[in-house]
Design an enzyme around this catalytic site. Structure first.
Site, mmCIF file in Angstrom:
data_model
loop_
_atom_site.group_PDB
_atom_site.id
_atom_site.type_symbol
_atom_site.label_atom_id
_atom_site.label_comp_id
_atom_site.label_asym_id
_atom_site.label_seq_id
_atom_site.Cartn_x
_atom_site.Cartn_y
_atom_site.Cartn_z
ATOM 1 N N GLU A 240 0.800 -1.233 0.000
ATOM 2 C CA GLU A 240 0.000 0.000 0.000
ATOM 3 C C GLU A 240 0.831 1.282 0.000
ATOM 4 O OE1 GLU A 240 -4.098 -1.542 2.132
ATOM 5 O OE2 GLU A 240 -2.723 -0.294 3.296
ATOM 6 N N GLU B 108 -6.017 -8.315 0.583
ATOM 7 C CA GLU B 108 -6.764 -7.954 1.793
ATOM 8 C C GLU B 108 -8.194 -7.650 1.394
ATOM 9 O OE1 GLU B 108 -5.383 -4.758 4.257
ATOM 10 O OE2 GLU B 108 -3.288 -5.399 4.134
#
Length: 466
Positions: free
Chosen positions: A162, A371
């Site tokens: 991320e 995720e």
């Protein structure tokens, strides 16, 4: 769908689960320093112990296996492997991760391992962290050491988790270390992280491993409620800001063509961009893409305000997630859809939209949903059970859309629920729970599988029969 054709698992990250922050020869990380500073962390909630994965990893991996999961995504703590600026390897840290990998192998669980999931050594932070132009070289050196230490014992390597979210929280919203608010620094940091990723991929390629390497991006499918020229421009610029400056270099080997000009129009000094870095990008693309998928980004044309990112860390349902990028776009809202207690829109179809968008722009690249999850205030009932039916409903809907995309030719090869057990949720602390397994943080960190854990176990078993 045969089990060997798809990886079903769950995920976690080192600082959020390991604890043992000063045990086993580990050095101080930027998050250790941040949470121990009362001026920056006035609530005093830390990940010093977290859910104590460091001491209880065998129990947690056994729960994965009992839940029919055949893969586990976790990250390495850089400061546990290389504690100080002398670059000496910590044998205790290496032994710990080797034990985790061995436990995975014992249970037939494929390891998907991230090199950097927000936490870096504090000595690097003290030198300027991601903003230091030496950071890509530091990260490449660390990555090369990890590849030499673990080699093909890790089948799937992820460079960085991320980039966009980490950079936004640390250098725009200023809630993560080093707690800065600067659009210029945000762009510089983002660039350094993209180049750090490419340099790590180059180190991986030199070693000619049989493993695969990728990056994990926090996807936000950018959409609008209207289809006018102004809204289409806002959507494209939203896509540039949220996605394309990471995924285009990682997959195509170059930044979006119109990005530099738009940044310069916005007053960003791009003197940090180097020709040799751009060549490096073109030569070091990824084997797979990891997509952390929670919700979409709904935008409209910019109206007013300075560039900033707003989130609700209290979980009172009082703040809607909001992003403003001056003169580019700002958040819009569809009030017909539900939201969670932290102001995030619940939009299950985003996983389908995201996979179809990747297929259209990038072709057949393999994609993991690295995720996906549902934040709840989970509680133990009078029977000692956690009936998280909202999470089950969330997963049912997400799986419907994910598998529909797969049936339509999207190359999605695995799914990881966030998270395997309840974890420290960064500055949200411990009340914001995502785990399939409940952790009683007040009573010896006891693990209690939630209703969703049993549902996921049975879903995987059923998918294996189809």
């Amino acid at each position: 769908m045969k089990k060997e054709d798809f990886l079903w698992g769950s995920a976690t990250a080192a600082y959020q689960c390991e604890g043992a922050w000063n045990e086993g020869g580990k050095g101080e990380s930027n998050w250790d320093a941040f949470v121990h500073d009362p001026d920056k962390n006035p609530k005093g909630i830390t990940g010093d112990v977290a859910n104590d994965f460091y001491h209880r990893y065998k129990e947690d991996i056994e729960l994965l296996a009992k839940g029919n999961q055949n893969t586990f995504r976790f990250s390495l703590s850089w400061s546990r492997i290389i504690p100080s600026s002398n670059w000496q390897i910590n044998p205790q840290g290496v032994a710990f991760y080797r034990s985790v990998l061995e436990e995975c192998r014992k249970h037939g669980i494929a390891a998907n391992v991230t090199l950097l999931h927000y936490d870096i050594p504090q000595w690097i932070e003290a030198e300027g962290g991601y903003l230091n132009d030496q950071f890509p070289a530091y990260f490449a050196r660390y990555a090369g050491m990890v590849f030499d230490l673990f080699g093909d014992s890790i089948p799937y390597y992820v460079t960085i988790n991320e980039i966009t979210h980490n950079a936004n929280c640390a250098y725009l919203q200023g809630k993560y270390p080093p707690n800065h608010h600067s659009v210029q620094e945000l762009c510089h940091v983002g660039y350094n992280l993209v180049i750090a990723h490419a340099r790590a991929v180059a180190e991986f390629r030199k070693r000619k491993l049989n493993s695969k390497i990728g990056i994990v991006h926090t996807t936000n499918t950018v959409q609008t409620l209207l289809d006018t020229e102004e809204y289409r421009i806002a959507r494209h610029r939203g896509d540039l800001f949220k996605n394309l400056w990471v995924t285009d270099p990682a997959i195509l080997g170059h930044f979006p063509e119109d990005l530099p000009g738009l940044l310069e129009e916005a007053g960003i000094d791009l003197s940090f961009v180097k020709a040799e870095d751009l060549k490096l990008l073109s030569e070091n693309t990824i084997d797979f893409l990891g997509q952390n998928c929670y919700t979409r980004t709904l935008v409209k044309p910019y109206v007013s305000g300075e560039t900033n990112y707003y989130r609700d860390y209290e979980g009172k349902g009082e703040v809607l997630e909001r992003l403003v990028v001056k003169n580019w776009f700002e958040s819009d809202y569809d009030f017909s859809l539900p939201r969670d207690e932290w102001g995030r829109e619940i939009y299950h179809k985003t996983v389908y939209d995201m996979l179809k968008g990747i297929q259209k722009r990038y072709g057949d690249i393999p994609v993991f949903i690295t995720e996906n999850g549902c934040a709840l205030y989970d509680e133990v009932d009078e029977n000692g059970e956690i009936r998280d039916d909202k999470r089950i409903d969330f997963m049912k809907n997400v799986f419907h859309w994910m598998l529909k995309a797969r049936e339509e030719g999207c190359n999605v090869i695995g799914y990881y629920a966030w998270s395997n057990v309840d974890v420290y949720s960064w500055i949200n602390g411990y009340k914001k729970r995502y785990g399939l397994v409940y952790v009683d943080f007040d009573h010896d960190l006891k693990r209690i599988p939630k209703k969703s854990w049993f549902w996921y176990r049975d879903f995987i078993a059923h998918s294996d029969r189809d």
